[in-house]
Design an enzyme around this catalytic site. Structure first.
Site, PDB file in Angstrom:
ATOM      1  N   GLU A 112      -0.175  -0.859   5.914  1.00  0.00           N
ATOM      2  CA  GLU A 112       0.937  -0.455   6.745  1.00  0.00           C
ATOM      3  C   GLU A 112       0.776   1.009   6.968  1.00  0.00           C
ATOM      4  O   GLU A 112       0.867   1.750   7.986  1.00  0.00           O
ATOM      5  CB  GLU A 112       2.423  -0.694   5.971  1.00  0.00           C
ATOM      6  CG  GLU A 112       3.642  -0.241   7.174  1.00  0.00           C
ATOM      7  CD  GLU A 112       4.073   1.057   7.199  1.00  0.00           C
ATOM      8  OE1 GLU A 112       4.580   1.421   8.223  1.00  0.00           O
ATOM      9  OE2 GLU A 112       3.561   1.985   6.349  1.00  0.00           O
ATOM     10  N   ASP A 124       0.941  -1.116  -0.026  1.00  0.00           N
ATOM     11  CA  ASP A 124       0.076   0.011   0.095  1.00  0.00           C
ATOM     12  C   ASP A 124       0.986   1.335  -0.126  1.00  0.00           C
ATOM     13  O   ASP A 124       2.058   1.261   0.362  1.00  0.00           O
ATOM     14  CB  ASP A 124      -0.980   0.104   1.121  1.00  0.00           C
ATOM     15  CG  ASP A 124      -0.258   0.165   2.687  1.00  0.00           C
ATOM     16  OD1 ASP A 124       0.629  -0.491   2.717  1.00  0.00           O
ATOM     17  OD2 ASP A 124      -0.793   0.738   3.475  1.00  0.00           O
ATOM     18  N   HIS A 134     -20.338  36.399  14.204  1.00  0.00           N
ATOM     19  CA  HIS A 134     -19.834  37.504  13.716  1.00  0.00           C
ATOM     20  C   HIS A 134     -18.664  38.144  14.516  1.00  0.00           C
ATOM     21  O   HIS A 134     -18.939  38.122  15.582  1.00  0.00           O
ATOM     22  CB  HIS A 134     -21.046  38.686  13.471  1.00  0.00           C
ATOM     23  CG  HIS A 134     -20.444  40.062  12.503  1.00  0.00           C
ATOM     24  ND1 HIS A 134     -19.538  40.813  13.003  1.00  0.00           N
ATOM     25  CD2 HIS A 134     -21.019  40.450  11.400  1.00  0.00           C
ATOM     26  CE1 HIS A 134     -19.457  41.768  12.091  1.00  0.00           C
ATOM     27  NE2 HIS A 134     -20.170  41.288  11.047  1.00  0.00           N
TER      28      HIS A 134
HETATM   29  N1  BES Z   1       8.638   3.141   5.359  1.00  0.00           N
HETATM   30  C1  BES Z   1       8.021   4.190   6.637  1.00  0.00           C
HETATM   31  C2  BES Z   1       8.840   4.331   7.704  1.00  0.00           C
HETATM   32  C3  BES Z   1      10.330   4.780   7.768  1.00  0.00           C
HETATM   33  C4  BES Z   1      10.391   5.790   6.739  1.00  0.00           C
HETATM   34  C5  BES Z   1      10.995   4.418   8.620  1.00  0.00           C
HETATM   35  C6  BES Z   1      11.828   6.206   6.845  1.00  0.00           C
HETATM   36  C7  BES Z   1      12.295   4.697   8.632  1.00  0.00           C
HETATM   37  C8  BES Z   1      12.783   5.856   7.781  1.00  0.00           C
HETATM   38  C9  BES Z   1       6.586   3.698   6.671  1.00  0.00           C
HETATM   39  O1  BES Z   1       5.929   3.192   5.623  1.00  0.00           O
HETATM   40  C10 BES Z   1       5.818   4.871   7.448  1.00  0.00           C
HETATM   41  O2  BES Z   1       5.648   5.655   6.625  1.00  0.00           O
HETATM   42  N2  BES Z   1       5.451   4.578   8.634  1.00  0.00           N
HETATM   43  C11 BES Z   1       4.603   5.466   9.311  1.00  0.00           C
HETATM   44  C12 BES Z   1       3.924   4.939  10.419  1.00  0.00           C
HETATM   45  C13 BES Z   1       2.436   4.392  10.231  1.00  0.00           C
HETATM   46  C14 BES Z   1       1.793   3.924  11.484  1.00  0.00           C
HETATM   47  C15 BES Z   1       1.807   5.359   9.395  1.00  0.00           C
HETATM   48  C16 BES Z   1       5.346   6.531   9.759  1.00  0.00           C
HETATM   49  O3  BES Z   1       6.718   6.610  10.271  1.00  0.00           O
HETATM   50  O4  BES Z   1       4.657   7.647   9.859  1.00  0.00           O
HETATM   51 MN    MN Z   2       6.985   2.121   4.450  1.00  0.00          MN
HETATM   52 MN    MN Z   3       5.113   5.164   4.655  1.00  0.00          MN
END
Ligand code: BES
Ligand code: MN
Ligand code: MN
Length: 459
Positions: free
Chosen positions: A152, A88, A212
């Site tokens: 995810e 996703d 207002h």
């Molecule tokens: N791949 C990322 C996490 C990430 C990015 C780890 C860069 C280390 C470096 C993952 O897909 C992501 O975006 N995770 C979310 C958390 C989730 C609960 C929505 C995040 O970190 O915001």
């Molecule tokens: Mn990711």
């Molecule tokens: Mn991500």
């Protein structure tokens, strides 16, 4: 490994073309209008596993988006690696800021531009192509199980259920995930930690209707003004978070650990130039790298209320809202922090407004040891292909399911990411280097090779 490298060289074009096929499917998990696309993407992932030589692969329905499971087993005496990834992607918005359409991948200056190119399609697909290369060249030393999910980016709620219900099926020796970044293409690194997350939405209500701003303004509290006051009170002058108890569980690193982390190259001037900022800001007493990895944070992710359309409207709004996220570090617990936030926010709300705090998804932080056979194998594999050993670093992002793997399956994770912080993940113009993609495909088989040898040696 030479015959493997020859194979990769020969099939390089096809490997990118196949990734493009996946990138063309807009598998946005957050938005229900993409539901069928998400499903179509799961089917495509399953087919790709079968084509790469998996013994079997299936699309497992859940209450939300499906999980793809597949495996290639070579023998009960061989170690087992559980590869996790997510198909996703984040919503592409804001669309107008993309230089080329987010779901029409193109290569420019050696980078593949598309939503999901780095996060995480381009990264998990490296494992699919590495499987193909190992199977075709009779060089698969480990059992490999694939679990690629479709939620995810929205909190992995159904994956958590799936993992609890399939403990036996998911039995492995280690989890391998490519969904993080390295320091630079000539400075390989491995994340040995991820932050946790606590996410809330707040609603501040003032008067029972929009007013207002001339008739009532000055005499009645404006909930947007009050929300701003409340939010700014959440940090003190040292940029520490003011919620009582917020830091109680935080594991402080030893001086030696901090020194080791500071070994990683970091250029503050370049950092500021890249972001277009005149100065950095963060918790007193910590470096920028520490602030963005081993220290917890509180950030407003969105704030709205009142009139934001064309022109001016003189209104004193009834309501104001904000989405607030807190990045957590070991041993802060997501639920406990959410509760602390809620209690604090309700307590500091002045009598002229009502506040409501609604918790969203969260997740726990995780750390991986560097003295395990799996870490050693990952390190050796990167040394083979980059010519130097990777530097262990702590990551600032979150992959909440990593803590769950440890809790439910008793497994540690290797964060074998090949992206870069500059890949613009979650942003317009997300991209992933062809170099990184191919480097990952070349390095992964070496991980399996070293892991099998090290595990054999131990037995
Ligand atoms: N791949 C990322 C996490 C990430 C990015 C780890 C860069 C280390 C470096 C993952 O897909 C992501 O975006 N995770 C979310 C958390 C989730 C609960 C929505 C995040 O970190 O915001
Ligand atoms: Mn990711
Ligand atoms: Mn991500």
């Amino acid at each position: 490994m030479e015959h493997l490298d020859t194979y990769l060289e020969q099939h390089k074009e096809r490997f990118t073309e196949e990734l493009f096929e996946l990138l063309r499917i807009p598998s946005v998990s957050a938005d229900p209008k993409y539901r069928d696309d998400v499903k179509r993407c799961a089917e495509a992932v399953k087919e790709s596993l079968l084509k790469a030589g998996a013994d079997n692969a299936e699309v497992c329905p859940t209450a939300g988006h499906p999980i793809v499971y597949g495996e290639k087993l070579v023998g009960p005496d061989k170690p087992t690696v559980l590869v996790y990834g997510h198909y996703d992607v984040q919503p592409p918005d804001p669309m107008e800021l993309w230089d080329s359409p987010p779901f029409e991948p193109v290569i420019k200056n050696g980078n593949i531009y598309a939503r999901g190119s780095a996060d995480d399609k381009g990264q998990f697909y490296m494992h699919v192509k590495a499987l193909e290369a190992m199977v075709k060249n009779d060089a698969l030393p480990c059992n490999i199980k694939f679990m690629i999910e479709g939620e995810e980016e929205v909190g992995s709620k159904n994956l958590a259920i799936y993992v609890r219900e399939n403990r036996e099926k998911l039995k492995a020796d280690v989890v391998l995930i490519s969904d993080t970044a390295m320091i630079a293409n000539d400075v390989p690194s491995i994340n040995t930690g991820l932050r946790g997350l606590s996410y809330v939405e707040v609603e501040v209500t003032g008067p029972n209707r929009d007013l207002h701003s001339g008739v009532y303004g000055g005499a009645v509290a404006n909930p947007i003004n009050v929300l701003c006051d409340l939010i700014s009170s959440l940090h003190d002058e040292d940029r520490r978070i003011t919620i009582p108890g917020f830091y109680d569980a935080v594991v402080e690193l030893s001086e030696a650990e901090r020194k080791a982390l500071a070994e990683a190259p970091f250029d503050l001037e370049e950092y500021k130039r890249d972001l277009g900022i005149g100065e950095v800001l963060g918790e007193k007493g910590y470096s920028s790298e520490e602030r963005s990895s081993i220290r917890p944070t509180l950030d407003v992710n969105g704030i709205w209320g009142g009139y934001i359309g064309e022109g001016a409207k003189t209104v004193l709004p009834s309501k104001a809202y904000a989405k607030i996220s807190m990045r957590l570090v070991p041993d802060q617990k997501s639920d406990a922090i959410t509760k602390l936030f809620q209690e604090h926010f309700e307590r500091i709300a002045p009598p002229y407004v009502k506040v409501e705090v609604r918790p969203h998804h969260g997740g726990e932080a995780a750390v991986t040891p560097t003295d395990s056979p799996a870490y050693q194998a990952a390190s050796k594999a990167m040394e083979d292909t980059f010519g130097k050993a990777p530097i262990p670093t702590r990551g600032g992002g979150s992959i909440p399911i990593v803590a769950l793997f440890e809790q439910e399956l008793g497994l540690k994770t290797i964060l074998f990411g090949f992206g870069l912080d500059s890949n613009a993940i979650h942003s317009p113009n997300e991209h992933y280097g062809v170099f990184n993609y191919m480097k990952g495909i070349a390095t992964i088989p070496r991980f399996h090779h070293h892991f099998a040898s090290l595990m054999n040696g131990r037995a």
